[in-house]
Design a protein around this motif. Structure first.
Motif, PDB file in Angstrom:
ATOM      1  N   ASN A  85      45.786  43.707  28.313  1.00  0.00           N
ATOM      2  CA  ASN A  85      45.428  42.326  28.656  1.00  0.00           C
ATOM      3  C   ASN A  85      43.933  42.074  28.803  1.00  0.00           C
ATOM      4  OD1 ASN A  85      48.211  41.638  28.812  1.00  0.00           O
ATOM      5  ND2 ASN A  85      48.291  42.482  30.902  1.00  0.00           N
ATOM      6  N   ASN A  86      43.132  43.131  28.764  1.00  0.00           N
ATOM      7  CA  ASN A  86      41.693  42.979  29.009  1.00  0.00           C
ATOM      8  C   ASN A  86      40.940  43.844  27.993  1.00  0.00           C
ATOM      9  OD1 ASN A  86      39.026  43.068  30.013  1.00  0.00           O
ATOM     10  ND2 ASN A  86      39.707  42.889  32.138  1.00  0.00           N
ATOM     11  N   SER A  87      40.163  43.200  27.135  1.00  0.00           N
ATOM     12  CA  SER A  87      39.463  43.919  26.058  1.00  0.00           C
ATOM     13  C   SER A  87      38.376  44.858  26.573  1.00  0.00           C
ATOM     14  CB  SER A  87      38.847  42.906  25.088  1.00  0.00           C
ATOM     15  OG  SER A  87      37.905  42.080  25.764  1.00  0.00           O
ATOM     16  N   LEU A  88      37.982  44.691  27.833  1.00  0.00           N
ATOM     17  CA  LEU A  88      36.954  45.570  28.400  1.00  0.00           C
ATOM     18  C   LEU A  88      37.512  46.919  28.851  1.00  0.00           C
ATOM     19  CD1 LEU A  88      34.902  43.096  30.650  1.00  0.00           C
ATOM     20  CD2 LEU A  88      34.055  44.288  28.620  1.00  0.00           C
ATOM     21  N   ILE A  89      38.823  46.984  29.064  1.00  0.00           N
ATOM     22  CA  ILE A  89      39.424  48.160  29.708  1.00  0.00           C
ATOM     23  C   ILE A  89      39.818  49.227  28.698  1.00  0.00           C
ATOM     24  CG2 ILE A  89      41.278  48.986  31.202  1.00  0.00           C
ATOM     25  CD1 ILE A  89      39.241  47.146  32.560  1.00  0.00           C
ATOM     26  N   GLN A  90      39.405  50.450  28.982  1.00  0.00           N
ATOM     27  CA  GLN A  90      39.875  51.639  28.277  1.00  0.00           C
ATOM     28  C   GLN A  90      40.478  52.599  29.299  1.00  0.00           C
ATOM     29  OE1 GLN A  90      36.754  53.382  25.888  1.00  0.00           O
ATOM     30  NE2 GLN A  90      36.905  51.765  24.337  1.00  0.00           N
ATOM     31  N   GLY A  91      41.255  53.550  28.816  1.00  0.00           N
ATOM     32  CA  GLY A  91      41.881  54.499  29.730  1.00  0.00           C
ATOM     33  C   GLY A  91      41.971  55.893  29.150  1.00  0.00           C
ATOM     34  N   VAL A  92      41.758  56.877  30.001  1.00  0.00           N
ATOM     35  CA  VAL A  92      41.954  58.287  29.645  1.00  0.00           C
ATOM     36  C   VAL A  92      42.981  58.861  30.597  1.00  0.00           C
ATOM     37  CG1 VAL A  92      40.910  60.589  29.727  1.00  0.00           C
ATOM     38  CG2 VAL A  92      39.696  58.712  28.593  1.00  0.00           C
ATOM     39  N   ASN A  93      44.009  59.488  30.047  1.00  0.00           N
ATOM     40  CA  ASN A  93      45.039  60.102  30.877  1.00  0.00           C
ATOM     41  C   ASN A  93      44.951  61.614  30.747  1.00  0.00           C
ATOM     42  OD1 ASN A  93      47.307  60.062  32.619  1.00  0.00           O
ATOM     43  ND2 ASN A  93      48.677  60.411  30.886  1.00  0.00           N
ATOM     44  N   LEU A  94      44.649  62.297  31.842  1.00  0.00           N
ATOM     45  CA  LEU A  94      44.596  63.754  31.822  1.00  0.00           C
ATOM     46  C   LEU A  94      46.003  64.335  31.872  1.00  0.00           C
ATOM     47  CD1 LEU A  94      41.596  64.564  34.203  1.00  0.00           C
ATOM     48  CD2 LEU A  94      41.585  63.994  31.763  1.00  0.00           C
ATOM     49  N   ALA A  95      46.180  65.492  31.248  1.00  0.00           N
ATOM     50  CA  ALA A  95      47.501  66.111  31.149  1.00  0.00           C
ATOM     51  C   ALA A  95      48.051  66.503  32.520  1.00  0.00           C
ATOM     52  CB  ALA A  95      47.445  67.327  30.227  1.00  0.00           C
ATOM     53  N   ARG A  96      47.157  66.801  33.467  1.00  0.00           N
ATOM     54  CA  ARG A  96      47.568  67.138  34.831  1.00  0.00           C
ATOM     55  C   ARG A  96      46.400  66.892  35.776  1.00  0.00           C
ATOM     56  NH1 ARG A  96      45.668  72.284  36.407  1.00  0.00           N
ATOM     57  NH2 ARG A  96      47.236  72.349  38.042  1.00  0.00           N
ATOM     58  N   ASN A  97      46.684  66.937  37.055  1.00  0.00           N
ATOM     59  CA  ASN A  97      45.637  66.736  38.049  1.00  0.00           C
ATOM     60  C   ASN A  97      44.627  67.878  38.006  1.00  0.00           C
ATOM     61  OD1 ASN A  97      44.823  67.446  41.182  1.00  0.00           O
ATOM     62  ND2 ASN A  97      44.752  65.270  40.728  1.00  0.00           N
ATOM     63  N   ARG A  98      43.338  67.508  37.839  1.00  0.00           N
ATOM     64  CA  ARG A  98      42.291  68.515  37.747  1.00  0.00           C
ATOM     65  C   ARG A  98      41.217  68.347  38.814  1.00  0.00           C
ATOM     66  NH1 ARG A  98      42.729  72.874  36.408  1.00  0.00           N
ATOM     67  NH2 ARG A  98      40.610  73.103  35.648  1.00  0.00           N
ATOM     68  N   GLY A  99      41.384  67.370  39.703  1.00  0.00           N
ATOM     69  CA  GLY A  99      40.393  67.158  40.751  1.00  0.00           C
ATOM     70  C   GLY A  99      39.340  66.138  40.329  1.00  0.00           C
ATOM     71  N   HIS A 100      38.724  65.531  41.328  1.00  0.00           N
ATOM     72  CA  HIS A 100      37.788  64.426  41.090  1.00  0.00           C
ATOM     73  C   HIS A 100      36.656  64.801  40.144  1.00  0.00           C
ATOM     74  CE1 HIS A 100      34.206  61.957  42.038  1.00  0.00           C
ATOM     75  NE2 HIS A 100      35.086  60.963  42.161  1.00  0.00           N
ATOM     76  N   GLN A 101      36.024  65.963  40.362  1.00  0.00           N
ATOM     77  CA  GLN A 101      34.860  66.334  39.569  1.00  0.00           C
ATOM     78  C   GLN A 101      35.203  66.554  38.099  1.00  0.00           C
ATOM     79  OE1 GLN A 101      31.312  66.895  41.281  1.00  0.00           O
ATOM     80  NE2 GLN A 101      32.635  65.236  41.980  1.00  0.00           N
ATOM     81  N   ASN A 102      36.330  67.200  37.831  1.00  0.00           N
ATOM     82  CA  ASN A 102      36.751  67.410  36.445  1.00  0.00           C
ATOM     83  C   ASN A 102      37.169  66.108  35.785  1.00  0.00           C
ATOM     84  OD1 ASN A 102      36.665  70.396  35.842  1.00  0.00           O
ATOM     85  ND2 ASN A 102      37.869  70.442  37.706  1.00  0.00           N
TER      86      ASN A 102
END
Length: 316
Positions: free
Chosen positions: A67-84
């Motif tokens: 719904n918003n042309s500005l938004i992109q997303g990355v989905n990590l395969a599993r939780n890797r912690g904030h820094q990663n």
């Protein structure tokens, strides 16, 4: 000033379903304002990185992307912690952006200073650090532990920007150099200053969390501090050596004192000092083994050279 410079906002997310709609609303307004002022390109984006959330965070990101042309997303395969998760977003964004600003999803970072970040970038700064001007809204405990954290890190020889978290702007050039830092045990607050390009500071007042719970309870903060110290400083090991030397000197003095007491005919005294010495030295030995083990564990993880994150899906 050209409007061809593309800005990406990189925002790691872990169980942030309560804040994503409001965060997106405010950031969209900010990005459109910057575009209308010709400070950034119309191709600029907001990149959310889902760090293995257990709630509806990724579904919301997919919806926002539709719904918003500005938004992109990355989905990590599993939780890797904030820094990663943050690194995954930065490395993804650097392929498309001229400058990248990282921030938290909870709206505690003041988005009104994004304009100042961008202006500092155009002035020739490759890195712009967001630094808290005060901690008036923090509880006494939060303020005490946070300031203690920075002071401890500086004492241990870790090169940090005082009162700076991960709210910063980085140019494409600086991100290309960040890629060359290959350590698995990430502490970006310590790594980024090592890049060494021209930098600037923008002060801001950190807001209270808009909704949801803090992702950094005391236990995680202590773990984060330990990671930072052991990733950038060998002072704890040197301290062990110093303490060991002092204990050795103390043992010589105790031996001399024992001989003197023997010739004075005093043979019963010393029970308390003996017990205290045994417990003190035993505790120091266990502590020393733990600290050395922490370093060995990090070496073990680094030698495996495992990937720091795996991207399952990228919504462009």
């Amino acid at each position: 000033m050209s409007n061809s410079e593309k800005l990406y906002l990189v925002i790691p997310c872990y169980n942030e379903q309560e804040v994503l709609y409001e965060t997106t609303k405010r950031l969209t307004e900010k990005m459109n304002s910057l575009i209308s002022q010709q400070l950034i390109s119309e191709e600029s984006k907001i990149l959310y990185v889902n760090d293995g959330s257990k709630d509806s965070t990724w579904k919301i990101i997919e919806e926002l992307h539709e719904n918003n042309s500005l938004i992109q997303g990355v989905n990590l395969a599993r939780n890797r912690g904030h820094q990663n998760a943050l690194l995954a977003g930065l490395m993804t964004a650097k392929e498309y952006a001229d400058m990248v600003i990282s921030m938290d999803a909870d709206l505690q970072d003041d988005i009104n200073v994004v304009d100042e970040f961008v202006k500092k970038y155009y002035e020739g700064n490759d890195i712009v650090y967001g630094v808290r001007s005060a901690r008036k809204k923090d509880t006494f405990f939060k303020k005490f532990t946070a300031q203690g954290f920075y002071k401890l890190m500086l004492l241990m020889g870790v090169d940090l920007v005082y009162n700076h978290a991960d709210y910063r702007l980085m140019s494409k050039r600086s991100l290309d150099n960040l890629k060359d830092f290959r350590e698995v045990n990430l502490f970006l607050r310590g790594i980024v200053p090592q890049i060494g390009y021209q930098s600037a500071i923008v002060e801001y007042e950190r807001n209270e969390r808009f909704a949801g719970e803090s992702k950094y309870p005391l236990k995680k903060m202590l773990s984060f501090a330990m990671d930072g110290i052991t990733s950038f400083s060998v002072k704890p090991i040197r301290m062990i050596t110093t303490v060991g030397f002092l204990i050795f000197l103390a043992s010589i003095l105790m031996a001399i004192w024992s001989v003197i007491q023997h010739f004075r005919g005093v043979t019963i005294q010393g029970w308390t000092s003996t017990i205290v010495s045994i417990w003190a030295i035993g505790g120091l030995q266990i502590l020393a083994i733990g600290i050395v083990g922490e370093y060995i564990g990090k070496i073990y993880l680094e030698t495996k050279d495992r990937p720091r994150y795996i991207i399952e899906k990228y919504l462009k």
